[in-house]
Design an enzyme around this catalytic site. Structure first.
Site, PDB file in Angstrom:
ATOM      1  N   GLU A  97      10.152   5.938   7.693  1.00  0.00           N
ATOM      2  CA  GLU A  97      11.118   5.173   6.879  1.00  0.00           C
ATOM      3  C   GLU A  97      12.130   6.053   6.155  1.00  0.00           C
ATOM      4  OE1 GLU A  97       8.651   2.758   4.324  1.00  0.00           O
ATOM      5  OE2 GLU A  97       7.883   1.588   6.003  1.00  0.00           O
TER       6      GLU A  97
ATOM      7  N   ASN B 171       9.169   6.933  12.730  1.00  0.00           N
ATOM      8  CA  ASN B 171       8.740   5.534  12.571  1.00  0.00           C
ATOM      9  C   ASN B 171       9.551   4.845  11.472  1.00  0.00           C
ATOM     10  OD1 ASN B 171       6.797   3.405  13.167  1.00  0.00           O
ATOM     11  ND2 ASN B 171       5.857   3.821  11.178  1.00  0.00           N
TER      12      ASN B 171
ATOM     13  N   HIS C 286       7.557  -5.614  11.280  1.00  0.00           N
ATOM     14  CA  HIS C 286       7.023  -6.614  10.342  1.00  0.00           C
ATOM     15  C   HIS C 286       8.064  -7.723  10.304  1.00  0.00           C
ATOM     16  CE1 HIS C 286       3.893  -3.867   9.113  1.00  0.00           C
ATOM     17  NE2 HIS C 286       4.800  -2.926   8.910  1.00  0.00           N
TER      18      HIS C 286
ATOM     19  N   GLU D 176       3.624  -1.498  14.143  1.00  0.00           N
ATOM     20  CA  GLU D 176       3.010  -2.223  13.020  1.00  0.00           C
ATOM     21  C   GLU D 176       3.277  -3.724  13.108  1.00  0.00           C
ATOM     22  OE1 GLU D 176       4.029  -0.411   9.230  1.00  0.00           O
ATOM     23  OE2 GLU D 176       3.935   1.612  10.063  1.00  0.00           O
TER      24      GLU D 176
ATOM     25  N   ASP E 289       3.517  -7.472  12.908  1.00  0.00           N
ATOM     26  CA  ASP E 289       2.912  -8.701  12.394  1.00  0.00           C
ATOM     27  C   ASP E 289       4.021  -9.725  12.217  1.00  0.00           C
ATOM     28  OD1 ASP E 289       3.984  -7.742   9.917  1.00  0.00           O
ATOM     29  OD2 ASP E 289       2.002  -7.191   9.144  1.00  0.00           O
TER      30      ASP E 289
HETATM   31  C1  XIL Z   1       0.956  -0.647   3.774  1.00  0.00           C
HETATM   32  C2  XIL Z   1      -0.523  -0.992   3.746  1.00  0.00           C
HETATM   33  O1  XIL Z   1      -0.777  -2.024   4.683  1.00  0.00           O
HETATM   34  C3  XIL Z   1      -0.936  -1.406   2.357  1.00  0.00           C
HETATM   35  O2  XIL Z   1      -2.351  -1.598   2.305  1.00  0.00           O
HETATM   36  C4  XIL Z   1      -0.517  -0.333   1.343  1.00  0.00           C
HETATM   37  O3  XIL Z   1      -0.805  -0.767   0.053  1.00  0.00           O
HETATM   38  C5  XIL Z   1       0.966  -0.010   1.476  1.00  0.00           C
HETATM   39  O4  XIL Z   1       1.260   0.333   2.809  1.00  0.00           O
HETATM   40  N1  XIL Z   1       5.115   0.315   6.588  1.00  0.00           N
HETATM   41  C6  XIL Z   1       4.194   1.316   6.798  1.00  0.00           C
HETATM   42  C7  XIL Z   1       2.782   1.119   6.395  1.00  0.00           C
HETATM   43  O5  XIL Z   1       4.540   2.336   7.421  1.00  0.00           O
HETATM   44  O6  XIL Z   1       2.160   2.334   6.014  1.00  0.00           O
HETATM   45  C8  XIL Z   1       2.658   0.105   5.284  1.00  0.00           C
HETATM   46  O7  XIL Z   1       1.265  -0.118   5.047  1.00  0.00           O
HETATM   47  C9  XIL Z   1       3.374  -1.169   5.661  1.00  0.00           C
HETATM   48  C10 XIL Z   1       4.834  -0.911   5.867  1.00  0.00           C
END
Ligand code: XIL
Length: 354
Positions: free
Chosen positions: A156, A199, A235, A262, A264
């Site tokens: 990020e 990422n 996400h 990731e 969802d």
């Molecule tokens: C999130 C986790 O799911 C949570 O449990 C934590 O509190 C914060 O991080 N992008 C990412 C992940 O790269 O590491 C994040 O995970 C979600 C967004």
């Protein structure tokens, strides 16, 4: 009933939800994915397989890769300047090895508020911070050399706001933009066999942020920096499949692999049957785009059961984002993923590690 049979039964019951029943409910996702030379699997948090036997059974049976959701991040693995905490991270690697799964290491370089206070608040000068970052990467990647197949090296880094420059973080402010090159080179030195990933989120479909990520990665490649793959977090609420396909194709043209890291698909709660069906379509679209793109090697979801998901906490009023519900019943999204894997044409896909 043995746990494996229980899982099969649950899958079979869930297939009442399948739109078409072409996928055999007894197929495991990982077996169907292997036909496509694709890795598939979730993020796993809190050593959940040690406390929840159904969780453990589904994880081992269905998936061939996992990410530690939090336990390889700085705050967990490097809680004090002179102390690494392998008790957090080692169990994920051991579980994966015991079940023939790969591991995605996540993540070597992120930003506040996810970094430990000792790192964010120590006021390191540039050279000292370069030393801290290099030492962290050398130590963590070195420990798992040959065992963690891929690392999200930088997470990020690109800002959300146009013109999508580098996000202001301890790294960009103190070290400058060179921190990315430095991080990737350090990871490569520590494990020359690992696939190194940039990422990010919000760059899935075409747009300003996707352009900025593309330019960032293209620049690193031009400088000979060892970046091997781009991770698209995903996400999402929905996705424009055509735009996603075009965007992934232009990243593939850079010569990097595509990882969906990731995924969802969050829903406003409560989610009714129509919402679950729409969600299944989104999962199906993402899988199908990846399966048609030869550079797409990995599809990961951020968890796999609604019993454990970051969404309700981070997006209040939303949830139900994953393919299994909180009682481990497969949702229409699960059936859609199975069906996409079972029915998609197999395209030539390189090895995941090249
Ligand atoms: C999130 C986790 O799911 C949570 O449990 C934590 O509190 C914060 O991080 N992008 C990412 C992940 O790269 O590491 C994040 O995970 C979600 C967004």
């Amino acid at each position: 009933m043995p746990i494996d049979n229980l899982v099969l039964l649950m899958l079979a019951l869930g297939c009442g939800l399948c739109l078409t029943a072409r996928a055999d409910a007894s197929d495991a996702l990982r077996d169907l994915a292997a036909r496509h030379h694709l890795l598939i699997g979730p993020a796993v948090g809190k050593h959940l397989w040690t406390t929840d036997p159904v969780y453990a059974a589904v994880l081992a049976r269905e998936f061939n890769i996992l990410t530690a959701e939090n336990d390889m991040k700085w705050a967990a693995i490097h809680p004090e300047r002179d102390r690494f905490n392998w008790n957090a991270s080692d169990p994920y690697v051991a579980f994966a090895e015991a079940h023939g799964m790969r591991v995605r290491g996540h993540t070597l370089c992120w930003h506040a508020p996810f970094n430990p206070a000792w790192l964010e608040e120590s006021g390191f000068a540039r050279d000292a911070l370069i030393g801290v970052l290099s030492n962290h990467i050398a130590t963590v990647v070195g420990r798992y050399r040959g065992r963690v197949a891929m690392w999200d090296v930088v997470n990020e880094a690109v800002a959300d706001e146009a013109p999508h420059g580098l996000r202001p973080t301890i790294w960009s402010r103190t070290i400058g933009p060179e921190y990315l090159d430095l991080a990737f080179r350090a990871a490569h030195a520590a494990d020359p066999g690992a696939t190194l990933v940039y990422n990010d989120y919000g760059g899935e479909a075409e747009g300003g942020k996707a352009d900025a990520i593309h330019a960032l990665v293209a620049g690193m490649l031009e400088r000979g920096v060892p970046v091997h793959a781009v991770g698209f977090q995903m996400h999402i609420l929905d996705i424009d499949a055509e735009s996603l396909a075009r965007n992934l194709a232009r990243f593939a043209q850079l010569g990097v692999a595509i990882h969906i890291t990731e995924l969802d698909v969050r829903l406003p709660l409560p989610a009714d049957a129509a919402a679950l069906a729409r969600q299944a379509d989104v999962y199906r679209k993402v899988l199908n785009v990846c399966l048609r793109e030869p550079a797409c090697r990995v599809v990961q979801t951020w968890g796999f059961t609604d019993a454990y998901s970051w969404i309700p906490k981070f997006f209040p009023g939303h949830g139900a984002a994953l393919p299994f519900d909180a009682e481990y019943q497969p949702k229409p999204a699960w059936a859609a993923m199975l069906e996409a894997l079972a029915t998609a044409e197999v395209v030539p896909r390189g090895g995941v590690h090249d």
